[in-house]
Structure formats: structure tokens, C-alpha cells
Design a protein around this motif. Structure first.
Motif, PDB file in Angstrom:
ATOM      1  N   ALA A   1      13.924  61.633  66.942  1.00 23.12           N
ATOM      2  CA  ALA A   1      13.659  60.629  68.189  1.00 23.12           C
ATOM      3  C   ALA A   1      12.775  61.586  69.213  1.00 23.12           C
ATOM      4  O   ALA A   1      11.451  60.878  69.788  1.00 23.12           O
ATOM      5  CB  ALA A   1      14.929  60.335  69.044  1.00 23.12           C
ATOM      6  N   PHE A   2      13.088  62.709  69.420  1.00 20.36           N
ATOM      7  CA  PHE A   2      12.103  63.760  70.375  1.00 20.36           C
ATOM      8  C   PHE A   2      10.561  63.920  69.806  1.00 20.36           C
ATOM      9  O   PHE A   2       9.585  63.857  70.317  1.00 20.36           O
ATOM     10  CB  PHE A   2      12.582  65.057  70.394  1.00 20.36           C
ATOM     11  CG  PHE A   2      13.787  64.951  71.502  1.00 20.36           C
ATOM     12  CD1 PHE A   2      13.916  63.854  72.399  1.00 20.36           C
ATOM     13  CD2 PHE A   2      14.948  65.797  71.345  1.00 20.36           C
ATOM     14  CE1 PHE A   2      14.952  63.849  73.266  1.00 20.36           C
ATOM     15  CE2 PHE A   2      16.091  65.903  72.200  1.00 20.36           C
ATOM     16  CZ  PHE A   2      16.024  65.076  72.985  1.00 20.36           C
ATOM     17  N   CYS A   3      10.510  64.077  68.263  1.00 22.56           N
ATOM     18  CA  CYS A   3       9.234  64.115  67.757  1.00 22.56           C
ATOM     19  C   CYS A   3       8.478  62.790  67.856  1.00 22.56           C
ATOM     20  O   CYS A   3       7.200  62.701  68.145  1.00 22.56           O
ATOM     21  CB  CYS A   3       9.430  64.527  66.197  1.00 22.56           C
ATOM     22  SG  CYS A   3      10.209  66.359  66.146  1.00 22.56           S
TER      23      CYS A   3
ATOM     24  N   LEU B   1      23.784  64.287  64.215  1.00 23.09           N
ATOM     25  CA  LEU B   1      23.042  63.961  65.644  1.00 23.09           C
ATOM     26  C   LEU B   1      22.145  64.822  65.836  1.00 23.09           C
ATOM     27  O   LEU B   1      20.768  64.179  66.365  1.00 23.09           O
ATOM     28  CB  LEU B   1      24.276  64.372  66.503  1.00 23.09           C
ATOM     29  CG  LEU B   1      23.738  64.438  67.773  1.00 23.09           C
ATOM     30  CD1 LEU B   1      23.487  62.828  68.291  1.00 23.09           C
ATOM     31  CD2 LEU B   1      24.975  64.743  68.793  1.00 23.09           C
ATOM     32  N   VAL B   2      22.126  65.963  65.364  1.00 25.23           N
ATOM     33  CA  VAL B   2      20.792  66.790  65.408  1.00 25.23           C
ATOM     34  C   VAL B   2      19.541  66.309  64.818  1.00 25.23           C
ATOM     35  O   VAL B   2      18.395  66.257  65.328  1.00 25.23           O
ATOM     36  CB  VAL B   2      21.096  68.180  64.920  1.00 25.23           C
ATOM     37  CG1 VAL B   2      19.730  69.046  64.732  1.00 25.23           C
ATOM     38  CG2 VAL B   2      22.092  68.939  65.693  1.00 25.23           C
TER      39      VAL B   2
ATOM     40  N   MET C   1      29.977  70.437  75.666  1.00 26.41           N
ATOM     41  CA  MET C   1      30.653  70.828  76.663  1.00 26.41           C
ATOM     42  C   MET C   1      31.347  70.173  77.894  1.00 26.41           C
ATOM     43  O   MET C   1      32.311  70.360  78.251  1.00 26.41           O
ATOM     44  CB  MET C   1      29.669  71.995  77.349  1.00 26.41           C
ATOM     45  CG  MET C   1      29.269  73.215  76.470  1.00 26.41           C
ATOM     46  SD  MET C   1      27.986  74.153  77.523  1.00 26.41           S
ATOM     47  CE  MET C   1      29.028  74.873  78.846  1.00 26.41           C
ATOM     48  N   ARG C   2      30.728  69.137  77.868  1.00 26.07           N
ATOM     49  CA  ARG C   2      31.174  67.974  78.783  1.00 26.07           C
ATOM     50  C   ARG C   2      32.432  67.074  78.205  1.00 26.07           C
ATOM     51  O   ARG C   2      33.013  66.389  78.864  1.00 26.07           O
ATOM     52  CB  ARG C   2      30.090  67.154  79.354  1.00 26.07           C
ATOM     53  CG  ARG C   2      29.156  67.783  80.245  1.00 26.07           C
ATOM     54  CD  ARG C   2      28.278  66.923  80.918  1.00 26.07           C
ATOM     55  NE  ARG C   2      27.248  67.479  81.803  1.00 26.07           N
ATOM     56  CZ  ARG C   2      26.258  66.799  82.231  1.00 26.07           C
ATOM     57  NH1 ARG C   2      26.162  65.507  82.376  1.00 26.07           N
ATOM     58  NH2 ARG C   2      25.528  67.585  83.129  1.00 26.07           N
ATOM     59  N   GLY C   3      32.337  67.317  76.940  1.00 24.30           N
ATOM     60  CA  GLY C   3      33.649  66.558  76.114  1.00 24.30           C
ATOM     61  C   GLY C   3      33.420  64.926  76.037  1.00 24.30           C
ATOM     62  O   GLY C   3      34.228  64.291  75.808  1.00 24.30           O
ATOM     63  N   LEU C   4      31.997  64.598  75.953  1.00 25.27           N
ATOM     64  CA  LEU C   4      31.663  63.445  75.840  1.00 25.27           C
ATOM     65  C   LEU C   4      31.668  63.021  74.420  1.00 25.27           C
ATOM     66  O   LEU C   4      32.202  61.877  74.041  1.00 25.27           O
ATOM     67  CB  LEU C   4      29.965  63.138  76.204  1.00 25.27           C
ATOM     68  CG  LEU C   4      29.952  63.355  77.613  1.00 25.27           C
ATOM     69  CD1 LEU C   4      28.505  63.175  78.009  1.00 25.27           C
ATOM     70  CD2 LEU C   4      30.860  62.534  78.673  1.00 25.27           C
ATOM     71  N   VAL C   5      31.642  63.961  73.307  1.00 26.58           N
ATOM     72  CA  VAL C   5      31.783  63.422  72.093  1.00 26.58           C
ATOM     73  C   VAL C   5      32.492  64.856  71.343  1.00 26.58           C
ATOM     74  O   VAL C   5      32.616  66.002  71.864  1.00 26.58           O
ATOM     75  CB  VAL C   5      30.385  63.516  71.230  1.00 26.58           C
ATOM     76  CG1 VAL C   5      29.708  62.306  71.693  1.00 26.58           C
ATOM     77  CG2 VAL C   5      29.431  64.742  71.597  1.00 26.58           C
ATOM     78  N   ASP C   6      33.352  64.535  70.323  1.00 28.41           N
ATOM     79  CA  ASP C   6      33.916  65.393  69.434  1.00 28.41           C
ATOM     80  C   ASP C   6      33.536  65.474  68.054  1.00 28.41           C
ATOM     81  O   ASP C   6      33.850  64.370  67.398  1.00 28.41           O
ATOM     82  CB  ASP C   6      35.531  65.380  69.616  1.00 28.41           C
ATOM     83  CG  ASP C   6      36.147  66.242  69.095  1.00 28.41           C
ATOM     84  OD1 ASP C   6      35.749  67.590  68.642  1.00 28.41           O
ATOM     85  OD2 ASP C   6      37.490  66.197  68.860  1.00 28.41           O
TER      86      ASP C   6
ATOM     87  N   GLU D   1      18.801  71.464  70.981  1.00 26.32           N
ATOM     88  CA  GLU D   1      20.010  72.344  71.249  1.00 26.32           C
ATOM     89  C   GLU D   1      20.379  72.200  72.637  1.00 26.32           C
ATOM     90  O   GLU D   1      21.823  71.983  72.939  1.00 26.32           O
ATOM     91  CB  GLU D   1      19.344  73.742  71.174  1.00 26.32           C
ATOM     92  CG  GLU D   1      20.382  74.777  71.242  1.00 26.32           C
ATOM     93  CD  GLU D   1      19.955  76.177  71.118  1.00 26.32           C
ATOM     94  OE1 GLU D   1      20.722  77.003  71.355  1.00 26.32           O
ATOM     95  OE2 GLU D   1      18.713  76.378  71.159  1.00 26.32           O
ATOM     96  N   ASP D   2      19.739  72.031  73.400  1.00 22.33           N
ATOM     97  CA  ASP D   2      20.198  71.726  75.087  1.00 22.33           C
ATOM     98  C   ASP D   2      21.163  70.459  75.025  1.00 22.33           C
ATOM     99  O   ASP D   2      22.096  70.356  75.701  1.00 22.33           O
ATOM    100  CB  ASP D   2      19.049  71.742  76.038  1.00 22.33           C
ATOM    101  CG  ASP D   2      19.664  71.616  77.528  1.00 22.33           C
ATOM    102  OD1 ASP D   2      20.284  72.435  77.821  1.00 22.33           O
ATOM    103  OD2 ASP D   2      19.240  70.461  77.881  1.00 22.33           O
ATOM    104  N   THR D   3      20.632  69.350  74.404  1.00 21.18           N
ATOM    105  CA  THR D   3      21.268  68.074  74.516  1.00 21.18           C
ATOM    106  C   THR D   3      22.851  67.997  73.786  1.00 21.18           C
ATOM    107  O   THR D   3      23.790  67.751  74.126  1.00 21.18           O
ATOM    108  CB  THR D   3      20.339  66.973  73.873  1.00 21.18           C
ATOM    109  OG1 THR D   3      19.204  66.842  74.465  1.00 21.18           O
ATOM    110  CG2 THR D   3      21.025  65.662  73.754  1.00 21.18           C
ATOM    111  N   VAL D   4      22.686  68.746  72.591  1.00 21.10           N
ATOM    112  CA  VAL D   4      23.994  68.786  71.831  1.00 21.10           C
ATOM    113  C   VAL D   4      24.986  69.516  72.499  1.00 21.10           C
ATOM    114  O   VAL D   4      26.283  69.408  72.598  1.00 21.10           O
ATOM    115  CB  VAL D   4      23.982  69.209  70.389  1.00 21.10           C
ATOM    116  CG1 VAL D   4      24.899  69.643  69.712  1.00 21.10           C
ATOM    117  CG2 VAL D   4      22.880  68.301  69.440  1.00 21.10           C
TER     118      VAL D   4
END
Length: 371
Positions: free
Chosen positions: A361-363, A354-355, A340-345, A332-335
Motif C-alpha cells: 500500500a505504501f509503495c 500485515l507487513v 503497543m496500543r493493543g489494537l491488534v493481537d 515498522e512505525d505503523t505495526v
């Protein structure tokens, strides 16, 4: 047409031959009586007790009952009524030593009087020449008196030690307790029993118990106690140590003990309850109990394996829940930061993909870091 009028003095026949009329007191009609809605109301005569006022025929008064009052709780019975520790009559050890020396000196003087004192002893002692009276009845009587005095003096000598007490009895009667220290003289004809009055501790073996869920446990307790009243402890029961062990076992059957993985607060509460129960049961026999604490709590052998597997499963489930929460928070923090930074739309479909990829990957990375 004129209707017939009854005459005032006309008498009608009675339908009830044994009819009786009485006045009902007015206050009896408005008596306060307990209603049936009260939880403590029991209308049965057995629960209300014997009647205070019996029913009167024809008076209209109902019998009133005296409510039974529960009897107060009886205190724990004493070991023996009137039995309590009291100091015994003893003499200083110097008195016994003096009596023994006097008896020995009397035997020596009697021997000199009879003229049978050995020459070597006669030369060593500052005595005049023996009278040579021989061993007659007076000499034997003197021997008996001096010997009895010496035996009585030396035989009653004893040493009182700190932490030890002597319970004296004669002809089945309690004669007192000796707690003094040092050299003492006690009547040698009085039987005595030694008692350890020091602060003592006793660690029990595994005793059967159960937790709040009824699971069998094995509990080892540590008891700190001492003998406060020697008369009751020695004469009131056959074996006060065995009595204390029985009290601990009975208290464990009444107190709920936490399981092997219980909290510390539960163990403290169980220890306080055990101490209170054992101290109350041991007080009538002269024992003072300071603390009864569970020293070791483990499951019974027949349920130990199942409870171990249950604990391992609960621990694994807790770890899995914590790991899943950490992964979800990281995704959640990554997405959120990428958006918010506009890196992806991303639309909804791309966001779900993506989630999913980030979660996998994290698991996978968390599994590699955990040995």
C-alpha cells in the motif's frame, strides 16, 4: 716405552710458500656497518660511490665507500641570465616641443635670411626687410640643421599611458623600459615595443585532461595574470602569451581534475595545484600568475554518453534506496504503534501478512504521488 719428544729447534716444511702474517687492528673487528635489513642500504659499489680507503692486501681491512648524496633539485632556468627590467632614460615632452619649435623657427629665419620669404608671411611676421642673400651653401646648411632639430624634437614625442609600457632596444641590446605616463620624449632612432602590463585574464578553450579514474575530460580554465618583468617577457621568449598557454596545458596533464559531477573541494584543490605549477613555470619569463581555476569541466565526447547514462543510473538507484528506506520505516512505525496500543493481537503469520499489505500500500501510494 718412552715416547719421542720433538726437539724445540726442529723445523717443519711450509705448506704455503708465500705465507705472510700481519696484525689486524682491534677496532676494525667492531666497526659499525649498515645491516641488510635497512631499506636504504645498497651494498653495490656503484650505489656507495668511490672507495675512501682502498683494500690493503694482508691487512684484513675491507674497503669503505663514500655514500652518494643526491644532488639538490635545480631551479627553473631563467629566460636569459642577467636580463631584468630597468627604467629607460627619457625626457619630458616639453623638451621635445621646445626643440621642435626651435627647429621650425630656424627654418623661418633661414628663409628670411635668403630673401625668399613670401610677402604674405613677411607681413604677418614681425621681421625687418629680408637681406636677400639668396640660397647659398650657408643657407642650405642652416636649413639642414634647423630641419634636423625640428624633426628630432617632434619625432620623439610620444604619449605614455597607464597600463602600457615601452621596451627600448638599440643594436640588439636592451636599453630599458618606459612605464611613465604623460607626454614624453624618446629618442626616435631607438626601436620600441609596446607591452600591456595591466591585470589580464584569459579563458582557454576545452583542453584535454583526465580524472582520478583515467576518464577523459575537457577542461576550460580561467587564468588571471600580468606582465611583471617586461624585459624577460618580450626579449626572453618569442611570444609570452603562447608560452603561458603551453604552461597551462602542461600543468593540466600533471594535475588530476574532478569529473563533471565532482565536489567543490576537489575543484579548489585542483585550482591551487594548477596555480602553483603555472606560476613556477611562468616566473622565469617575467609573468606573474595569480590564479588558474577550472571554469568548466565536462567529459570528452567519446565518453560523454556513457557517463551520462551512468550518472542517471546512480541517481535512480539512490532514489530507489531512499524510497525503500522510507517505506520500511513507515511500515515498522505503523505495526509498532498498533501493537503497543493493543489494537491488534497478531501472531507471526498475521504480522507478516500485515507487513506485506502495508508495504504494498505504501509503495503504491508513493508511486502515485511521484509524477
Amino acid at each position: 716405552m718412552e715416547l719421542p719428544v720433538d726437539r724445540p729447534n726442529r723445523s717443519f716444511p711450509r705448506l704455503i710458500q708465500n705465507e705472510a702474517t700481519t696484525e689486524i687492528p682491534l677496532h676494525l673487528l667492531f666497526r659499525d656497518e649498515p645491516g641488510p635489513s635497512r631499506p636504504d642500504h645498497d651494498p653495490s659499489p656503484a650505489a656507495l660511490g668511490p672507495p675512501v680507503v682502498g683494500s690493503g692486501r694482508g691487512t684484513g681491512e675491507r674497503p669503505r665507500f663514500r655514500r652518494r648524496v643526491p644532488a639538490p633539485a635545480r631551479p627553473a632556468p631563467e629566460a636569459e641570465p642577467g636580463l631584468a627590467e630597468r627604467p629607460a632614460r627619457v625626457l619630458p615632452g616639453a623638451v621635445g616641443v621646445l626643440a621642435g619649435v626651435c627647429g621650425a623657427a630656424g627654418c623661418v629665419l633661414t628663409t628670411w635670411w635668403a630673401g625668399v620669404l613670401p610677402p604674405l608671411a613677411a607681413r604677418a611676421l614681425p621681421l625687418p626687410a629680408g637681406a636677400g642673400a639668396g640660397l647659398g651653401l650657408p643657407q642650405w646648411a642652416a636649413y639642414a640643421g634647423a630641419g634636423a632639430l625640428g624633426l628630432l624634437g617632434f619625432g620623439g614625442l610620444t604619449r605614455g599611458r597607464a597600463g602600457r609600457a615601452w621596451v627600448l632596444g638599440l643594436f640588439g641590446r636592451y636599453r630599458g623600459t618606459v612605464r611613465r605616463t604623460g607626454l614624453l620624449w624618446i629618442n626616435p632612432f631607438v626601436p620600441r615595443r609596446g607591452v600591456d602590463v595591466r591585470l589580464r585574464h584569459w579563458r582557454s578553450g576545452p583542453m584535454p585532461s583526465a580524472d582520478a579514474d583515467g576518464i577523459a575530460l575537457r577542461v576550460a580554465v580561467l587564468v588571471v595574470w600580468r606582465v611583471r618583468d617586461t624585459a624577460r617577457a618580450v626579449l626572453g621568449v618569442d611570444d609570452h602569451e603562447a608560452y603561458l598557454r603551453a604552461c597551462v596545458e602542461a600543468a593540466l596533464a600533471r594535475v588530476t581534475v574532478r569529473g563533471a559531477g565532482g565536489a567543490r573541494g576537489g575543484a579548489e584543490a585542483a585550482g591551487e595545484a594548477l596555480t602553483r605549477l603555472v606560476a613556477r613555470e611562468a616566473e622565469p619569463v617575467g609573468l606573474e600568475v595569480f590564479s588558474v581555476r577550472p571554469a568548466r569541466v565536462e567529459y570528452a565526447p567519446e565518453v560523454a554518453g556513457a557517463m551520462h547514462r551512468r550518472g542517471v543510473a546512480a541517481l535512480d538507484a539512490r532514489d530507489r534506496a531512499g524510497a525503500l528506506t522510507s517505506v520500511v520505516d513507515s511500515v515498522e512505525d505503523t505495526v509498532t504503534r498498533l501493537t503497543m496500543r493493543g489494537l491488534v493481537d497478531l501472531d507471526d503469520g498475521e504480522r507478516k501478512v500485515l507487513v506485506r499489505d502495508l508495504t504494498v500500500a505504501f509503495c503504491a501510494g508513493r508511486r502515485e504521488t511521484i509524477p
